[in-house]
Structures are given as structure tokens and as C-alpha cells.
Design a protein around this motif. Structure first.
Motif, PDB file in Angstrom:
ATOM      1  N   ARG A   7      23.189  49.557  60.844  1.00  0.00           N
ATOM      2  CA  ARG A   7      24.499  49.165  60.314  1.00  0.00           C
ATOM      3  C   ARG A   7      24.572  49.657  58.870  1.00  0.00           C
ATOM      4  N   ARG A   8      25.575  50.474  58.565  1.00  0.00           N
ATOM      5  CA  ARG A   8      25.647  51.066  57.238  1.00  0.00           C
ATOM      6  C   ARG A   8      26.957  50.677  56.545  1.00  0.00           C
ATOM      7  N   TYR A   9      26.858  50.439  55.240  1.00  0.00           N
ATOM      8  CA  TYR A   9      28.006  50.014  54.448  1.00  0.00           C
ATOM      9  C   TYR A   9      28.049  50.764  53.121  1.00  0.00           C
ATOM     10  N   ASP A  10      29.251  51.051  52.693  1.00  0.00           N
ATOM     11  CA  ASP A  10      29.487  51.617  51.361  1.00  0.00           C
ATOM     12  C   ASP A  10      30.205  50.513  50.589  1.00  0.00           C
ATOM     13  N   THR A  11      29.470  49.837  49.722  1.00  0.00           N
ATOM     14  CA  THR A  11      29.947  48.592  49.120  1.00  0.00           C
ATOM     15  C   THR A  11      30.161  48.715  47.618  1.00  0.00           C
ATOM     16  N   ARG A  12      31.324  48.275  47.162  1.00  0.00           N
ATOM     17  CA  ARG A  12      31.614  48.227  45.715  1.00  0.00           C
ATOM     18  C   ARG A  12      31.462  46.787  45.236  1.00  0.00           C
ATOM     19  N   PHE A  13      30.839  46.635  44.096  1.00  0.00           N
ATOM     20  CA  PHE A  13      30.658  45.325  43.477  1.00  0.00           C
ATOM     21  C   PHE A  13      31.601  45.203  42.285  1.00  0.00           C
ATOM     22  N   PHE A  14      32.231  44.037  42.167  1.00  0.00           N
ATOM     23  CA  PHE A  14      33.110  43.727  41.045  1.00  0.00           C
ATOM     24  C   PHE A  14      32.650  42.411  40.424  1.00  0.00           C
ATOM     25  N   ALA A  15      33.066  42.171  39.190  1.00  0.00           N
ATOM     26  CA  ALA A  15      32.828  40.893  38.524  1.00  0.00           C
ATOM     27  C   ALA A  15      34.167  40.314  38.100  1.00  0.00           C
ATOM     28  N   ALA A  16      34.272  38.982  38.142  1.00  0.00           N
ATOM     29  CA  ALA A  16      35.507  38.311  37.724  1.00  0.00           C
ATOM     30  C   ALA A  16      35.180  36.906  37.245  1.00  0.00           C
ATOM     31  N   LEU A  17      35.888  36.475  36.229  1.00  0.00           N
ATOM     32  CA  LEU A  17      35.754  35.117  35.714  1.00  0.00           C
ATOM     33  C   LEU A  17      36.513  34.156  36.620  1.00  0.00           C
ATOM     34  N   LEU A  18      35.890  33.017  36.934  1.00  0.00           N
ATOM     35  CA  LEU A  18      36.586  31.977  37.680  1.00  0.00           C
ATOM     36  C   LEU A  18      37.802  31.535  36.874  1.00  0.00           C
ATOM     37  N   PRO A  19      39.039  31.681  37.409  1.00  0.00           N
ATOM     38  CA  PRO A  19      40.234  31.316  36.640  1.00  0.00           C
ATOM     39  C   PRO A  19      40.246  29.838  36.255  1.00  0.00           C
ATOM     40  N   GLU A  20      40.769  29.567  35.078  1.00  0.00           N
ATOM     41  CA  GLU A  20      40.855  28.192  34.601  1.00  0.00           C
ATOM     42  C   GLU A  20      41.693  27.356  35.561  1.00  0.00           C
ATOM     43  N   VAL A  62      51.706  38.228  41.994  1.00  0.00           N
ATOM     44  CA  VAL A  62      51.238  39.598  41.795  1.00  0.00           C
ATOM     45  C   VAL A  62      49.717  39.574  41.673  1.00  0.00           C
ATOM     46  N   LEU A  63      49.074  40.567  42.246  1.00  0.00           N
ATOM     47  CA  LEU A  63      47.633  40.719  42.124  1.00  0.00           C
ATOM     48  C   LEU A  63      47.287  41.043  40.674  1.00  0.00           C
ATOM     49  N   ARG A  64      46.284  40.374  40.120  1.00  0.00           N
ATOM     50  CA  ARG A  64      45.876  40.590  38.726  1.00  0.00           C
ATOM     51  C   ARG A  64      44.637  41.499  38.703  1.00  0.00           C
ATOM     52  N   SER A  65      44.865  42.815  38.762  1.00  0.00           N
ATOM     53  CA  SER A  65      43.733  43.732  38.762  1.00  0.00           C
ATOM     54  C   SER A  65      42.987  43.716  37.432  1.00  0.00           C
ATOM     55  N   ASP A  66      43.638  43.228  36.373  1.00  0.00           N
ATOM     56  CA  ASP A  66      42.989  43.172  35.063  1.00  0.00           C
ATOM     57  C   ASP A  66      41.913  42.090  35.001  1.00  0.00           C
ATOM     58  N   LEU A  67      41.867  41.203  35.994  1.00  0.00           N
ATOM     59  CA  LEU A  67      40.854  40.153  36.006  1.00  0.00           C
ATOM     60  C   LEU A  67      39.545  40.620  36.636  1.00  0.00           C
ATOM     61  N   LEU A  68      39.548  41.816  37.205  1.00  0.00           N
ATOM     62  CA  LEU A  68      38.359  42.383  37.830  1.00  0.00           C
ATOM     63  C   LEU A  68      37.680  43.383  36.907  1.00  0.00           C
ATOM     64  N   ARG A  69      36.357  43.488  37.028  1.00  0.00           N
ATOM     65  CA  ARG A  69      35.589  44.514  36.333  1.00  0.00           C
ATOM     66  C   ARG A  69      34.732  45.234  37.368  1.00  0.00           C
ATOM     67  N   PRO A  70      34.791  46.570  37.427  1.00  0.00           N
ATOM     68  CA  PRO A  70      33.921  47.292  38.357  1.00  0.00           C
ATOM     69  C   PRO A  70      32.467  47.170  37.911  1.00  0.00           C
ATOM     70  N   TRP A  71      31.549  47.048  38.871  1.00  0.00           N
ATOM     71  CA  TRP A  71      30.153  46.833  38.496  1.00  0.00           C
ATOM     72  C   TRP A  71      29.193  47.858  39.103  1.00  0.00           C
ATOM     73  N   ALA A  72      29.271  48.096  40.420  1.00  0.00           N
ATOM     74  CA  ALA A  72      28.297  48.992  41.040  1.00  0.00           C
ATOM     75  C   ALA A  72      28.798  49.448  42.406  1.00  0.00           C
ATOM     76  N   GLN A  73      28.119  50.458  42.945  1.00  0.00           N
ATOM     77  CA  GLN A  73      28.378  50.948  44.298  1.00  0.00           C
ATOM     78  C   GLN A  73      27.036  51.145  44.995  1.00  0.00           C
ATOM     79  N   TRP A  74      26.853  50.452  46.106  1.00  0.00           N
ATOM     80  CA  TRP A  74      25.618  50.553  46.881  1.00  0.00           C
ATOM     81  C   TRP A  74      25.932  51.025  48.299  1.00  0.00           C
TER      82      TRP A  74
END
Length: 246
Positions: free
Chosen positions: A147-160, A127-139
Motif C-alpha cells: 500500500r503506497r501513499y504520497d502524503t503531505r503534512f501540514f501544521a495548524a494552531l487549534l483555533p481559539e 470560507v476555508l482559511r488557508s492562511d491557518l495552515l503551514r506546509p511541513w513535509a512530503q513523505w
């Protein structure tokens, strides 16, 4: 943005890739793992745990199908570009290791789109672990860019237990770097980076630990810089009035 606490003494580090010189957009630039949304990323059949798509829609300022697709794309592209998978056999577990020929075969199949992310998770009973992601920004790239992009940035801890690995493809160099050191390298002209990457690294540098990164309260609103010529030099003008040399 994959983060960890590493080095001696331990400090916050983030994973960066250098795009190959043949890429049509930002060749030679250091970036975070990421890529385009696959239409199949919005599949409601994708096994999911953590905050539901409705909650992600609120956090990201998007409708539910797009929010689901963005989260799935973030997890899928991170696996494709670093070998790190934010998924587990249950909502409380995460894959311990993604090395091995079978994992590599699946990673390549995801890249060439012969395997959907939903089928990949289903086949491995993950199962995808969406709880391991944190939203950060949108550029959003400036209107003047071809070339144009609508980009979302997320943060996540490297799993043990998991390790990033140089998987080649769109990158010719990878490294774990302290955010502040990366910004300083950019200022010295040693690391080529786009403004969103530099600014995001600066924001990460304000966090002393991974816990601070994951606990950061972020307000996600679109940031679209403007390209402007100043004294014969193209500058990137940010919404708050600051500018950065192109």
C-alpha cells in the motif's frame, strides 16, 4: 498536525489519534488527523481565503488543482477526524465552536461523501482559511510496500474556542501529547508510530512554542525511505542514510 500550548506549565502539544486494530494500514499506530483527497476537493468553487492556490502550488511543489485539493483535504479531514474546522464567516474570522448535533450531522455526511466540502461551506456561509495552515513535509511510502501513499503534512494552531473531540471511527484513542514525550514513548515501545510520524514529532520538538512552529521555514521535497533487511531485521533506510527499526 494540530498544535497548541497546554499543560502546567504550558508547553507545545500536538494532537494524536491511535488507529483501530482493524485498519488495513498501520493498525494500532499513533498518527495525526488526515486522510485521502476527495476529487471534489479540487473544486474551484470552494470558498477560499488566504494565500491563493497558485502560492500553495509553489510551496508544495504541485500544480494548482492538486495544491487546492491538498489544502482542502487537509481542512476537511481535520474536521472529520477531530471536529476542528479551519474556516470562518470571513477571511478574518474562524468558527468558534463546532459542537452540536447539526455539526455532527454535517461531519458524518462529509465522511460518507453524501456532502461535498464545497456544499458544506456554502450552506454554512463559511470560507476555508488557508492562511491557518503551514506546509511541513512530503513523505512517500517505500516502493516495497503493498500500500503506497504520497502524503503531505501540514501544521495548524487549534483555533481559539474550538475543542478536539474523540469522534471514533478510524481511531480508538486520542490525546494531546508533548512531541518530545511522544518520541520518548515510541523509543520505549509504548507508542507504535511509523517513521514519518516519529521524525516529524522530533522536528516539532525542536520548536519551543506554537509561534515557532508556525514561523518555521520549511523546504518541501519528497522523502521516500527504502526498506532493507539488515542482520535479519527489516529497517527503514532514510534518504540521508540514517535508518530506523521497523
Amino acid at each position: 498536525m494540530l498544535v497548541r500550548e497546554g499543560g502546567d506549565p504550558p508547553d507545545l502539544e500536538v494532537y494524536l489519534l491511535r488507529r483501530v486494530s482493524s485498519m488495513p494500514f498501520a493498525p494500532g499506530a499513533y498518527v495525526f488527523p488526515g486522510g485521502s483527497v476527495d476529487p471534489r476537493d479540487a473544486d474551484a468553487e470552494i470558498a477560499w481565503s488566504g494565500p491563493p492556490a497558485g502560492e500553495w502550488a509553489r510551496r508544495l511543489g504541485a500544480d494548482e488543482p492538486l495544491a487546492r485539493a491538498l489544502v482542502c483535504a487537509a481542512v476537511r479531514e481535520t474536521f472529520e477526524e477531530s471536529g476542528v474546522l479551519l474556516a470562518g464567516s470571513s477571511s478574518h474570522e474562524v468558527v468558534a465552536d463546532t459542537r452540536g448535533d447539526d455539526w455532527e450531522e454535517d461531519r458524518r455526511a462529509l465522511i460518507d461523501r453524501t456532502l461535498s466540502f464545497a456544499d458544506f461551506l456554502r450552506r454554512r456561509r463559511l470560507v476555508l482559511r488557508s492562511d491557518l495552515l503551514r506546509p511541513w513535509a512530503q513523505w512517500i511510502t517505500p516502493e516495497a510496500e503493498p500500500r503506497r501513499y504520497d502524503t503531505r503534512f501540514f501544521a495548524a494552531l487549534l483555533p481559539e474556542g474550538q475543542q478536539t473531540r474523540d469522534v471514533g471511527g478510524e481511531a480508538d484513542r486520542v490525546a494531546w501529547v508533548r512531541p518530545r514525550a511522544a518520541v520518548e514513548g515510541w523509543r520505549r515501545g509504548e507508542l507504535a508510530m511509523l517513521p514519518p510520524t516519529v521524525i516529524t514529532l522530533g522536528e516539532l520538538a525542536e520548536c519551543a512554542t506554537v509561534s515557532e512552529v508556525l514561523a518555521a521555514e520549511r523546504v518541501i521535497s519528497p522523502i521516500m525511505p527504502e526498506l532493507r533487511e539488515v542482520d535479519g531485521e527489516v529497517r527503514v533506510l532514510l534518504p540521508d542514510g540514517d535508518d530506523q527499526p521497523e
